[in-house]
Design a protein around this motif. Structure first.
Motif, PDB file in Angstrom:
ATOM      1  N   ASP A 346       0.875   0.661   5.632  1.00  9.26           N
ATOM      2  CA  ASP A 346       0.585  -0.389   4.656  1.00  9.26           C
ATOM      3  C   ASP A 346      -0.840  -0.890   4.778  1.00  9.26           C
ATOM      4  OD1 ASP A 346       3.127  -0.057   3.894  1.00  9.26           O
ATOM      5  OD2 ASP A 346       3.881  -2.012   4.558  1.00  9.26           O
ATOM      6  N   LYS A 347      -1.274  -1.054   6.015  1.00  9.35           N
ATOM      7  CA  LYS A 347      -2.618  -1.606   6.242  1.00  9.35           C
ATOM      8  C   LYS A 347      -3.679  -0.663   5.706  1.00  9.35           C
ATOM      9  CE  LYS A 347      -5.587  -3.545   9.827  1.00  9.35           C
ATOM     10  NZ  LYS A 347      -5.793  -3.732  11.273  1.00  9.35           N
ATOM     11  N   ASP A 348      -3.491   0.660   5.950  1.00  2.00           N
ATOM     12  CA  ASP A 348      -4.462   1.640   5.477  1.00  2.00           C
ATOM     13  C   ASP A 348      -4.582   1.609   3.960  1.00  2.00           C
ATOM     14  OD1 ASP A 348      -4.864   2.421   8.043  1.00  2.00           O
ATOM     15  OD2 ASP A 348      -3.511   4.135   7.967  1.00  2.00           O
ATOM     16  N   PHE A 349      -3.434   1.567   3.284  1.00  7.13           N
ATOM     17  CA  PHE A 349      -3.473   1.591   1.821  1.00  7.13           C
ATOM     18  C   PHE A 349      -4.099   0.310   1.277  1.00  7.13           C
ATOM     19  CE2 PHE A 349      -1.754   1.323  -2.502  1.00  7.13           C
ATOM     20  CZ  PHE A 349      -2.067   2.594  -2.962  1.00  7.13           C
ATOM     21  N   THR A 350      -3.806  -0.828   1.888  1.00  5.86           N
ATOM     22  CA  THR A 350      -4.412  -2.096   1.464  1.00  5.86           C
ATOM     23  C   THR A 350      -5.929  -2.034   1.598  1.00  5.86           C
ATOM     24  OG1 THR A 350      -2.428  -3.251   2.236  1.00  5.86           O
ATOM     25  CG2 THR A 350      -4.352  -4.594   1.812  1.00  5.86           C
ATOM     26  N   SER A 387      -2.549  -8.795  -5.608  1.00  2.00           N
ATOM     27  CA  SER A 387      -2.225  -9.634  -4.460  1.00  2.00           C
ATOM     28  C   SER A 387      -0.746 -10.003  -4.468  1.00  2.00           C
ATOM     29  CB  SER A 387      -3.096 -10.893  -4.479  1.00  2.00           C
ATOM     30  OG  SER A 387      -2.805 -11.730  -3.385  1.00  2.00           O
ATOM     31  N   LYS A 388      -0.207 -10.312  -5.667  1.00  4.43           N
ATOM     32  CA  LYS A 388       1.227 -10.633  -5.787  1.00  4.43           C
ATOM     33  C   LYS A 388       2.096  -9.470  -5.340  1.00  4.43           C
ATOM     34  CE  LYS A 388       1.142 -13.567  -9.798  1.00  4.43           C
ATOM     35  NZ  LYS A 388       1.539 -13.644 -11.219  1.00  4.43           N
ATOM     36  N   SER A 393      -4.750  -8.294   0.500  1.00  3.76           N
ATOM     37  CA  SER A 393      -4.568  -9.543   1.253  1.00  3.76           C
ATOM     38  C   SER A 393      -5.232 -10.678   0.477  1.00  3.76           C
ATOM     39  CB  SER A 393      -5.196  -9.428   2.637  1.00  3.76           C
ATOM     40  OG  SER A 393      -6.607  -9.294   2.525  1.00  3.76           O
ATOM     41  N   GLU A 394      -4.814 -11.880   0.756  1.00  4.40           N
ATOM     42  CA  GLU A 394      -5.379 -13.035   0.044  1.00  4.40           C
ATOM     43  C   GLU A 394      -6.871 -13.182   0.326  1.00  4.40           C
ATOM     44  OE1 GLU A 394      -4.465 -17.802  -0.634  1.00  4.40           O
ATOM     45  OE2 GLU A 394      -3.121 -16.578   0.587  1.00  4.40           O
ATOM     46  N   ALA A 395      -7.282 -12.899   1.558  1.00  4.93           N
ATOM     47  CA  ALA A 395      -8.708 -13.012   1.917  1.00  4.93           C
ATOM     48  C   ALA A 395      -9.535 -11.993   1.135  1.00  4.93           C
ATOM     49  CB  ALA A 395      -8.880 -12.779   3.414  1.00  4.93           C
ATOM     50  N   SER A 396      -9.028 -10.764   1.024  1.00  4.75           N
ATOM     51  CA  SER A 396      -9.738  -9.732   0.256  1.00  4.75           C
ATOM     52  C   SER A 396      -9.821 -10.119  -1.209  1.00  4.75           C
ATOM     53  CB  SER A 396      -9.025  -8.385   0.394  1.00  4.75           C
ATOM     54  OG  SER A 396      -9.019  -7.956   1.721  1.00  4.75           O
ATOM     55  N   MET A 397      -8.707 -10.652  -1.744  1.00  4.51           N
ATOM     56  CA  MET A 397      -8.692 -11.064  -3.152  1.00  4.51           C
ATOM     57  C   MET A 397      -9.745 -12.140  -3.404  1.00  4.51           C
ATOM     58  SD  MET A 397      -5.693 -12.998  -5.306  1.00  4.51           S
ATOM     59  CE  MET A 397      -6.071 -14.553  -4.500  1.00  4.51           C
ATOM     60  N   ASN A 398      -9.784 -13.151  -2.548  1.00  7.30           N
ATOM     61  CA  ASN A 398     -10.756 -14.246  -2.733  1.00  7.30           C
ATOM     62  C   ASN A 398     -12.195 -13.750  -2.615  1.00  7.30           C
ATOM     63  OD1 ASN A 398      -8.711 -16.129  -3.105  1.00  7.30           O
ATOM     64  ND2 ASN A 398      -8.568 -16.602  -0.923  1.00  7.30           N
ATOM     65  N   ASN A 399     -12.427 -12.848  -1.670  1.00  9.66           N
ATOM     66  CA  ASN A 399     -13.765 -12.290  -1.485  1.00  9.66           C
ATOM     67  C   ASN A 399     -14.213 -11.512  -2.722  1.00  9.66           C
ATOM     68  OD1 ASN A 399     -16.152 -11.352  -0.164  1.00  9.66           O
ATOM     69  ND2 ASN A 399     -15.093  -9.437   0.294  1.00  9.66           N
TER      70      ASN A 399
END
Length: 916
Positions: A346-350, A387-388, A393-399
């Motif tokens: 999951d982390k890799d794909f995100t 993000s939903k 991740s929320e941090a990536s979305m905000n950035n």
């Protein structure tokens, strides 16, 4: 005079004053073929003779310029010769050399072996060293001239040197060549010095260290000059030179290949023509393409987003735009959620999705254009949706949102005063999706308990573009079939009326009419497959399904106006004709609307015959058509459906009255006695009638002005140019697509039309011929990627034709073997493997809705090629396995192509490769 060597030949030319082209002709006579002019050092010999005096010899310089222009000498030999001149006090000679460099320093190239390419890099490094020495000498002369009070000549020469330096270094390609020369120098130092190689032991070469020393010296000299312009120019050149060693690290994040036309076209095809399709087949197809083309995940996701934004920008206004919006913001995030399951973690794909968005943000013009089209920040909506779904991740979305917000501040004004108050479609679509779920729950309730409340809900759905918004959201989320089934049940519920009041009768009539019109609109917009229930024994077939299958005109479906479905019980027809002719308006109480819809075709035939025979006047026809469309619009739709089939069968001089009746039924009724939501229903009715009549109006060259519907007017209708052979159209559109490098929405529709019109064999055969015409490797590879994506219009049928007919024809006909030489032969092998893999991996799945429309006459061939039983031997596998014991077969060119099919990537034929 007998010429002994190169120097004597040049002197003879100078003495006899040969022109440049005479010199070139005579030189080729004097020196036999064999040794090249570079080996004879022609460029160095010419420069040596031209630079003997205080000023250059113009005639001998003209010979050198002619030799450069006619490619007698290479650029590297000229640069090497120039770098050997070191008497910078001779201003005119220096300026002549700078002029010669100006001829080609911005378009350096070479032909031949790798050593010659490396030679060009070394020569450019030497030329850069020479330019820096020349610039430093000119700067020193300027300093001395300033002290003596005569700076003009030196300043002019310094400006010329800096100008040539800037021109040479401003080219990224030249800086890359210099970087290669620096790396080559370092590697030679590592392998025990420059003098090791026999071919280079005596060649004077500049080192990068010498260039850095020259740069420092030049900086010290220029620091004492008063001209800010010359200092600034020199600083820019110095910055460019210092950036050369770090070129690889600076450009490491650049994408070597950022375009993947197959992914782009698959996404575009799905969004344009198959919004209602399930997500799993699309996911599997995309993963197949990703594996076959070895696409990194970030670039793969980036290409999906690029295709979505291009589709949004290209989409026609109205329903087309809403469909693309729903596809981008609702369906594609769901597709990525399923793609995530194929990832290792999951982390890799995100992280890959985050990288894809980082790349996407660099495509500012594309995003600005999409924002302008949608009247909002599309990227922001997309990031929130991802993000939903747990894709970011929320941090990536905000950035990412902050970066896009900063970019948008520098963008041109994206909101005009005209559309400032218009709500953007992405926001509307995202809000429509939960509304669809609520409507489905409402439709599950008992209709008999609160029909008025249900009518209120349907009335709201008809207002503005609400219906198309809801349908697009339902289609993108896989709920449209359920949506249609609920309305079929509602329509069936309203066909019978027991004892009822006038108000209850009008509510029932409205529920029947609205559900009927909605279902027609769904069938025309998303295909009749969405409406039809899966065939199963004992399943009750409802009225609307029966009517749509037998009476509704569709693309490629020709109806017989004399079919029994248009000839119901004569008693019911007579009573309907009497009702339409004698009553001032239609009755509503206990009216069986489904029977009226089935009887209207026969009633219209009776009325039309009476009109043609003079029994009824035009005023009576107007009264009848007003009655038909006055209360329920569905009667007008059923009447026009039969009239369209009837007009097709009439002669040119027999159509007038039928077409006139269509005109009468198409216009709205201006009366106060109409039922609720009449204007909204007329809008949908007009859209339905326009689609129904499009074919017949084109064939009869007739125009009918339909009322303004507020919806798109069939944007991809009638795309083929008139009076032009379809083969020309096919080759022209493919040539344009190949030149552009990607398939757009309009081209997809043209290819689909040509596939329908010409048939699968004609379509595939002519496109393969276009592939075999290509002679450049990069063009054939691009053609394969594009053809695969075009063949996705009906991959299984195309694969049948390609493997069963076209390839055998090419392999067994020796007169065509020349066309299978590389590179097109290998490209065809790759295309065949890709098509076979795609069809083999998907043959057990359901065909997409766009492929179901085509009748499969050769389904037995298909099953034998791709058997449904895994244990049954496959014709494809037999085709792809060669008989190694038969040397005669293996030696023929046709088997070499079959061998290419197999050896292209043997792993792809294993079960593990086909199923992740």
């Amino acid at each position: 005079m007998k010429v002994v060597n190169l120097k004597q030949a040049i002197l003879q030319a100078w003495k006899e004053r040969w022109s440049d082209y005479q010199w070139a002709i005579n030189m080729k006579k004097f020196f036999p073929k064999g040794a090249t002019w570079d080996i004879l050092n022609l460029a160095e010999a010419l420069l040596e003779q031209a630079m003997i005096g205080p000023s250059p010899n113009p005639l001998i310089l003209s010979y050198l310029k002619y030799a450069i222009s006619s490619q007698m000498v290479s650029y590297s030999s000229v640069l090497t010769a120039i770098s050997k001149f070191d008497d910078f006090s001779r201003d005119l000679c220096v300026q002549a050399l700078l002029d010669i460099m100006d001829m080609f320093c911005d378009r350096l190239s070479c032909h031949g072996k790798a050593e010659e390419c490396i030679g060009l890099c070394r020569a450019l490094l030497s030329a850069l060293h020479w330019l820096l020495r020349c610039t430093a000498a000119s700067a020193e002369q300027l300093r001395v001239g300033l002290e003596a009070g005569t700076p003009a000549a030196a300043e002019k020469q310094l400006a010329m040197c800096l100008q040539r330096l800037e021109k040479t270094l401003s080219s990224t390609k030249n800086r890359a060549l210099l970087h290669i020369a620096k790396l080559e120098e370092a590697s030679l130092h590592t392998s025990q010095g420059l003098g090791q190689g026999g071919t280079r032991a005596n060649q004077p070469t500049a080192s990068w260290t010498a260039i850095e020393h020259c740069l420092l010296k030049l900086g010290d000299i220029l620091a004492g000059l008063s001209s800010p312009q010359l200092r600034s120019q020199a600083e820019q050149c110095g910055t460019l030179i210092r950036s050369i060693p770090t070129m690889l690290s600076v450009h490491s994040e650049q994408l070597h290949k950022t375009g993947f036309p197959t992914v782009h076209a698959v996404v575009l095809l799905e969004g344009t023509m198959n919004l209602t399709g399930e997500t799993q087949p699309l996911v599997e197809q995309l993963m197949m393409v990703k594996r076959m083309q070895h696409i990194p995940t970030p670039l793969f996701v980036l290409e999906i987003w690029k295709a979505c934004f291009v589709g949004l920008i290209e989409s026609p206004e109205g329903t087309g735009e809403l469909k693309w919006t729903a596809f981008t913001f609702l369906k594609i995030p769901q597709v990525l959620v399923k793609l995530k399951k194929y990832s290792h973690g999951d982390k890799d794909f995100t992280e890959d999705v985050n990288s894809a968005f980082e790349f996407l943000l660099k495509l500012t013009p594309l995003l600005d254009k999409a924002d302008q089209r949608c009247n909002c920040d599309c990227t922001s909506f997309l990031l929130q949706e991802c993000s939903k779904q747990g894709l970011l991740s929320e941090a990536s979305m905000n950035n990412l949102m902050a970066k896009r917000k900063a970019d948008r501040e520098h963008a041109p004004q994206l909101k005009s005063d005209e559309n400032a108050n218009i709500q953007p479609n992405p926001g509307l679509i995202l809000r429509a999706e939960p509304t669809v779920t609520n409507i489905l729950k409402t439709m599950d309730a008992d209709h008999s308990k609160s029909p008025e409340g249900l009518l209120g809900v349907l009335g709201h759905m008809l207002s503005g573009k609400s219906l198309d918004l809801l349908l697009a959201a339902a289609a993108a989320t896989g709920k449209l079939k359920s949506f249609a089934r609920k309305f079929i049940n509602l329509n069936e519920f309203t066909t019978h009326g027991s004892e009822e009041s006038t108000k209850a009768a009008s509510v029932r009539a409205l529920l029947f009419d609205i559900s009927f019109l909605m279902l027609c609109h769904v069938a025309q917009t998303y295909g009749s497959e969405v409406i039809l229930s899966e065939s199963s024994t004992g399943t009750e077939v409802f009225f609307f399904e029966t009517w749509m299958q037998t009476c509704m005109p569709e693309e490629g479906k020709i109806l017989n106006p004399d079919h029994p479905c248009f000839r119901p019980d004569s008693t019911k027809v007579e009573s309907l004709v009497a009702l339409l002719n004698n009553s001032s308006e239609m009755k509503l109480v206990q009216m069986k609307w489904h029977e009226a819809c089935l009887s209207i075709s026969a009633a219209i035939l009776e009325i039309l015959n009476a009109w043609e025979n003079g029994v009824l006047a035009f005023e009576s026809i107007q009264k009848i058509t007003d009655n038909i469309k006055g209360k329920v619009c569905s009667l007008a739709v059923c009447a026009v459906a039969w009239l369209v089939a009837h007009v097709r069968m009439l002669g040119l001089d027999e159509r007038e009255k039928s077409l006139q009746m269509i005109r009468q039924l198409a216009g709205p009724l201006y009366s106060e006695n109409t039922l609720q939501f009449y204007n909204e229903r007329v809008v949908i009715m007009s859209s339905i009638l326009e689609h129904m009549c499009a074919d017949v109006l084109q064939q009869t060259a007739t125009q009918i002005k339909f009322p303004s519907t507020g919806m798109d007017t069939m944007p991809y209708w009638n795309l083929l140019p008139p009076k032009r052979p379809i083969k020309e159209v096919l080759t022209d559109i493919f040539a344009k697509v190949l030149e552009r490098g990607w398939v757009d929405s309009r081209s997809i529709h043209i290819f689909d039309t040509l596939l329908h019109m010409g048939g699968v064999y004609w379509f595939c055969n002519n496109l393969i011929k276009e592939l075999l015409k290509e002679t450049r490797k990069e063009h054939t590879l691009r053609a394969v990627e594009l053809l695969y994506s075009i063949f996705c219009l009906d991959m299984q049928q195309v694969t049948l034709v390609l493997l069963g007919h076209i390839l055998p024809g090419l392999l067994t006909d020796s007169s065509k073997w020349h066309s299978l030489m590389d590179p097109p032969g290998t490209a065809l092998a790759k295309l065949a493997v890709w098509c076979a893999l795609s069809s083999y991996s998907s043959h057990k799945g359901q065909a997409s809705s766009r492929q179901k429309k085509r009748h499969r006459e050769d389904i037995e061939d298909y099953i034998s090629l791709f058997p449904l039983d895994d244990m049954q031997p496959s014709k494809l596998m037999r085709l792809l396995s060669s008989n190694e014991e038969d040397a005669n077969i293996l030696s023929s060119p046709r088997m070499s192509v079959l061998g290419a099919l197999v050896t292209l990537d043997p792993r792809t034929f294993s079960r593990q490769a086909l199923h992740p």
